[in-house]
Design a protein around this motif. Structure first.
Motif, PDB file in Angstrom:
ATOM      1  N   SER A  96      20.245  28.190 -13.048  1.00  0.00           N
ATOM      2  CA  SER A  96      20.043  26.740 -13.161  1.00  0.00           C
ATOM      3  C   SER A  96      19.024  26.197 -12.155  1.00  0.00           C
ATOM      4  N   GLY A  97      18.714  26.983 -11.131  1.00  0.00           N
ATOM      5  CA  GLY A  97      17.802  26.512 -10.083  1.00  0.00           C
ATOM      6  C   GLY A  97      18.483  25.559  -9.115  1.00  0.00           C
ATOM      7  N   SER A  98      19.824  25.594  -9.085  1.00  0.00           N
ATOM      8  CA  SER A  98      20.578  24.669  -8.230  1.00  0.00           C
ATOM      9  C   SER A  98      20.836  25.260  -6.854  1.00  0.00           C
ATOM     10  N   LEU A  99      20.236  24.653  -5.845  1.00  0.00           N
ATOM     11  CA  LEU A  99      20.476  25.058  -4.464  1.00  0.00           C
ATOM     12  C   LEU A  99      21.912  24.741  -4.064  1.00  0.00           C
ATOM     13  N   ALA A 100      22.443  23.664  -4.619  1.00  0.00           N
ATOM     14  CA  ALA A 100      23.817  23.265  -4.312  1.00  0.00           C
ATOM     15  C   ALA A 100      24.811  24.346  -4.729  1.00  0.00           C
ATOM     16  N   LEU A 101      24.590  24.935  -5.894  1.00  0.00           N
ATOM     17  CA  LEU A 101      25.475  26.003  -6.357  1.00  0.00           C
ATOM     18  C   LEU A 101      25.356  27.247  -5.478  1.00  0.00           C
ATOM     19  N   LEU A 102      24.124  27.570  -5.080  1.00  0.00           N
ATOM     20  CA  LEU A 102      23.915  28.725  -4.204  1.00  0.00           C
ATOM     21  C   LEU A 102      24.554  28.481  -2.837  1.00  0.00           C
ATOM     22  N   SER A 103      24.432  27.245  -2.340  1.00  0.00           N
ATOM     23  CA  SER A 103      25.067  26.893  -1.068  1.00  0.00           C
ATOM     24  C   SER A 103      26.586  26.989  -1.194  1.00  0.00           C
ATOM     25  N   ASP A 104      27.087  26.526  -2.342  1.00  0.00           N
ATOM     26  CA  ASP A 104      28.528  26.568  -2.588  1.00  0.00           C
ATOM     27  C   ASP A 104      29.017  28.011  -2.703  1.00  0.00           C
ATOM     28  N   SER A 105      28.162  28.883  -3.267  1.00  0.00           N
ATOM     29  CA  SER A 105      28.532  30.299  -3.384  1.00  0.00           C
ATOM     30  C   SER A 105      28.634  30.926  -1.995  1.00  0.00           C
ATOM     31  N   LEU A 106      27.728  30.525  -1.097  1.00  0.00           N
ATOM     32  CA  LEU A 106      27.776  31.007   0.279  1.00  0.00           C
ATOM     33  C   LEU A 106      29.074  30.555   0.942  1.00  0.00           C
ATOM     34  N   HIS A 107      29.423  29.307   0.671  1.00  0.00           N
ATOM     35  CA  HIS A 107      30.658  28.739   1.223  1.00  0.00           C
ATOM     36  C   HIS A 107      31.867  29.499   0.679  1.00  0.00           C
ATOM     37  N   ASN A 108      31.846  29.802  -0.614  1.00  0.00           N
ATOM     38  CA  ASN A 108      32.951  30.541  -1.232  1.00  0.00           C
ATOM     39  C   ASN A 108      33.063  31.958  -0.687  1.00  0.00           C
ATOM     40  N   PHE A 109      31.908  32.566  -0.431  1.00  0.00           N
ATOM     41  CA  PHE A 109      31.916  33.915   0.133  1.00  0.00           C
ATOM     42  C   PHE A 109      32.524  33.896   1.528  1.00  0.00           C
TER      43      PHE A 109
ATOM     44  N   ARG B  70      16.086  19.841   0.880  1.00  0.00           N
ATOM     45  CA  ARG B  70      16.193  19.337  -0.494  1.00  0.00           C
ATOM     46  C   ARG B  70      15.743  17.881  -0.574  1.00  0.00           C
ATOM     47  N   PHE B  71      16.034  17.097   0.464  1.00  0.00           N
ATOM     48  CA  PHE B  71      15.550  15.711   0.515  1.00  0.00           C
ATOM     49  C   PHE B  71      14.015  15.678   0.463  1.00  0.00           C
ATOM     50  N   LYS B  72      13.406  16.568   1.220  1.00  0.00           N
ATOM     51  CA  LYS B  72      11.945  16.583   1.322  1.00  0.00           C
ATOM     52  C   LYS B  72      11.277  17.163   0.085  1.00  0.00           C
ATOM     53  N   ASN B  73      11.888  18.197  -0.478  1.00  0.00           N
ATOM     54  CA  ASN B  73      11.287  18.876  -1.631  1.00  0.00           C
ATOM     55  C   ASN B  73      12.306  19.041  -2.763  1.00  0.00           C
ATOM     56  N   PRO B  74      12.589  17.952  -3.496  1.00  0.00           N
ATOM     57  CA  PRO B  74      13.520  18.069  -4.632  1.00  0.00           C
ATOM     58  C   PRO B  74      12.967  18.987  -5.720  1.00  0.00           C
ATOM     59  N   GLU B  75      13.852  19.745  -6.347  1.00  0.00           N
ATOM     60  CA  GLU B  75      13.434  20.698  -7.383  1.00  0.00           C
ATOM     61  C   GLU B  75      14.153  20.390  -8.695  1.00  0.00           C
ATOM     62  N   PRO B  76      13.521  20.727  -9.829  1.00  0.00           N
ATOM     63  CA  PRO B  76      14.178  20.510 -11.129  1.00  0.00           C
ATOM     64  C   PRO B  76      15.414  21.400 -11.266  1.00  0.00           C
ATOM     65  N   ILE B  77      16.464  20.829 -11.865  1.00  0.00           N
ATOM     66  CA  ILE B  77      17.735  21.555 -11.973  1.00  0.00           C
ATOM     67  C   ILE B  77      18.266  21.470 -13.404  1.00  0.00           C
ATOM     68  N   ASP B  78      18.860  22.572 -13.877  1.00  0.00           N
ATOM     69  CA  ASP B  78      19.528  22.592 -15.182  1.00  0.00           C
ATOM     70  C   ASP B  78      20.909  21.967 -14.993  1.00  0.00           C
ATOM     71  N   GLY B  79      21.012  20.661 -15.238  1.00  0.00           N
ATOM     72  CA  GLY B  79      22.230  19.900 -14.985  1.00  0.00           C
ATOM     73  C   GLY B  79      23.465  20.420 -15.701  1.00  0.00           C
ATOM     74  N   PRO B  80      23.408  20.619 -17.030  1.00  0.00           N
ATOM     75  CA  PRO B  80      24.594  21.079 -17.762  1.00  0.00           C
ATOM     76  C   PRO B  80      25.151  22.411 -17.248  1.00  0.00           C
ATOM     77  N   LEU B  81      24.249  23.373 -16.978  1.00  0.00           N
ATOM     78  CA  LEU B  81      24.700  24.674 -16.483  1.00  0.00           C
ATOM     79  C   LEU B  81      25.318  24.521 -15.087  1.00  0.00           C
ATOM     80  N   MET B  82      24.663  23.712 -14.257  1.00  0.00           N
ATOM     81  CA  MET B  82      25.156  23.457 -12.903  1.00  0.00           C
ATOM     82  C   MET B  82      26.551  22.834 -12.946  1.00  0.00           C
ATOM     83  N   LEU B  83      26.729  21.845 -13.825  1.00  0.00           N
ATOM     84  CA  LEU B  83      28.006  21.153 -13.948  1.00  0.00           C
ATOM     85  C   LEU B  83      29.104  22.087 -14.430  1.00  0.00           C
TER      86      LEU B  83
END
Length: 300
Positions: free
Chosen positions: A36-49, A106-119
């Protein structure tokens, strides 16, 4: 004792299930984050790990803590849980700082995200995290070790909520900045909670004196008939709930049989202060310093 072991057995079973659950979420979020290109999901995966590692460490700490004292470890292995709580909370603080840096990027360089997959992936992660939190909720206040692991899970649940909110806003209005904003708020919360556990566990490891009113204890001991003075106090914690205390007690001249009553009385009175183990050194006008805290002088 049987109830205690049954209680620990139930806790370990729930922790084992949560470990497997969090490893599955981690893998799902890594794949979902990349696709999805979601940094939030990758960050969350790190948190889960980090959750999985935290739970695994806490699980083994409980197992080690159950081992009996021996000639090498005369106090037993209870500090294993404190050591793990210290490491867990230090990792938690580190992860929080990392998330703050990533949110700034992410504030400085927002990136396009696949919203439905991320959700979709975030909702699965949220459901699994909520289940883990519910499993450990009733055990959260049993020890500093379990509390640190529970905090990991709680913070990741909040993180998953942020990702879900971010996914909804991205799908509906393409508001990408809300994701790093909520991440910052959550990270600051985790940082504060993690620091508290880090501080408490460090105090136990450094043998800092627990919260005891030493002057009140001195007055209590000196009120015992036959006691002239109480001094040279040392108080420390072996584990979270085990407080050890030692002191010198100056007494009148008396036979050992009478002096033993004083030792027993000191132990009985100190139990009111939460002290679990007392060592009393009786003496007759031996120490030059009669202070509550012993003053050591090094002869050069």
């Amino acid at each position: 004792m049987g109830h205690h072991h049954h209680h620990h057995g139930e806790l370990k079973g729930r922790m084992a299930f949560s470990i497997v659950l969090n490893l599955v979420i981690t893998i799902a979020e890594v794949i979902g984050g990349i696709l999805s290109g979601s940094l939030a999901l990758l960050s969350d995966s790190l948190h889960n790990f980090s959750d999985s590692m935290s739970l695994l460490a806490s699980y083994f700490a409980i197992k080690i803590g159950e081992r009996k004292a021996n000639e090498k470890y005369t106090f037993g292995y209870k500090r294993a849980e404190i050591l793990v709580a210290f490491i867990n909370s230090a990792v938690l603080v580190g992860v929080s700082l990392f998330l703050l840096v990533e949110a700034y990027r992410r504030f400085k360089n927002p990136e396009p995200i696949d919203g439905p997959l991320m959700l979709g992936v975030a909702l699965i992660g949220l459901a699994a995290n909520l289940l883990s939190v519910l499993l450990l909720h009733s055990h959260a206040h049993e020890s500093i070790n379990v509390r640190s692991a529970y905090l990991h899970l709680m913070s990741d649940t909040l993180s998953s909520v942020a990702v879900v909110i971010g996914g909804i806003l991205i799908i509906k209005w393409n508001i990408t900045w809300v994701d790093p904003l909520v991440t910052v708020l959550i990270s600051l919360y985790i940082l504060r909670e993690g620091y508290e556990i880090l501080k408490e566990s460090a105090e136990v490891l450094m043998e800092a004196s627990p919260e005891l009113d030493l002057e009140a204890i001195k007055a209590e001991i000196e009120s015992i008939p036959g006691v002239k003075n109480a001094h040279h106090f040392h108080a420390w914690r072996i584990g979270e709930k085990e407080i050890h205390f030692e002191c010198h007690v100056e007494v009148d001249d008396m036979p050992i049989s009478e002096a033993q009553w004083i030792i027993d009385e000191v132990e009985k009175r100190l139990k009111r202060y939460g002290v679990t183990h007392v060592t009393v050194q009786l003496e007759a006008d031996r120490c030059a310093s009669k202070n509550v805290i012993c003053e050591y002088f090094q002869v050069l």
